[in-house]
Design a protein around this motif. Structure first.
Motif, PDB file in Angstrom:
ATOM      1  N   PHE A  53       0.833  -1.203   0.000  1.00 30.48           N
ATOM      2  CA  PHE A  53       0.000   0.000   0.000  1.00 30.48           C
ATOM      3  C   PHE A  53       0.868   1.253   0.000  1.00 30.48           C
ATOM      4  N   GLN A 108      -3.744   7.024   4.839  1.00 25.01           N
ATOM      5  CA  GLN A 108      -4.278   7.077   3.483  1.00 25.01           C
ATOM      6  C   GLN A 108      -4.571   8.524   3.099  1.00 25.01           C
ATOM      7  N   GLU A 117      -5.406   1.889  -3.034  1.00 28.11           N
ATOM      8  CA  GLU A 117      -6.230   0.744  -2.627  1.00 28.11           C
ATOM      9  C   GLU A 117      -6.863   0.067  -3.837  1.00 28.11           C
ATOM     10  N   ARG A 121      -6.094  -3.708  -5.243  1.00 30.97           N
ATOM     11  CA  ARG A 121      -7.184  -4.674  -5.355  1.00 30.97           C
ATOM     12  C   ARG A 121      -7.214  -5.271  -6.763  1.00 30.97           C
TER      13      ARG A 121
END
Length: 127
Positions: A53, A108, A117, A121
């Motif tokens: 991330f 974030q 994100e 994914r």
């Protein structure tokens, strides 16, 4: 006379990564050279989602800052003024993100964090 030094035990929430680094150190290093280390950690880190991330957020954030800086530098006068504002702001952002990553936070950013994100994914869905 000083006795033997005691080492701090690893934090219970900190995990090792596939690179052998603690996740807070890996997160910090993902920001250290901006989008360059972000890309490097995206390639070499296979397991730790927190490091991935931070690497993706670093790539998106500082890649965008780099591109904006290049474009703005072609604008006479106003471009110089924007660059004078953008440079210190990006340095402050860089420091904040490194500190947050080292503290183990999955901090974030409003736009780049969501994009990171979503991209992670999509990358995990392909595998």
């Amino acid at each position: 006379m000083e006795g033997p030094r005691k080492t701090m035990p690893p934090s219970p929430g900190m995990k090792k990564s596939s690179t052998g680094l603690d996740e807070n150190v890996g997160g910090l290093l993902a920001y250290i050279l901006g989008f360059i280390t972000g890309i490097i950690f995206l390639v070499i880190e296979k397991e730790n989602e927190k490091i991935r991330f931070h690497a993706m957020q670093s790539t998106i954030t500082f890649g965008a800052v780099f591109v904006i800086s290049l474009i703005v530098n072609f604008i006479p006068i106003i471009g110089i003024l924007i660059s004078m504002i953008l440079a210190p702001l990006s340095i402050v952002l860089w420091i904040i993100l490194m500190v947050k990553a080292y503290q183990g936070e999955r901090y974030q950013l409003p736009i780049a964090g969501k994009m990171a994100e979503d991209q992670l994914r999509k990358m995990s869905d392909k595998v």
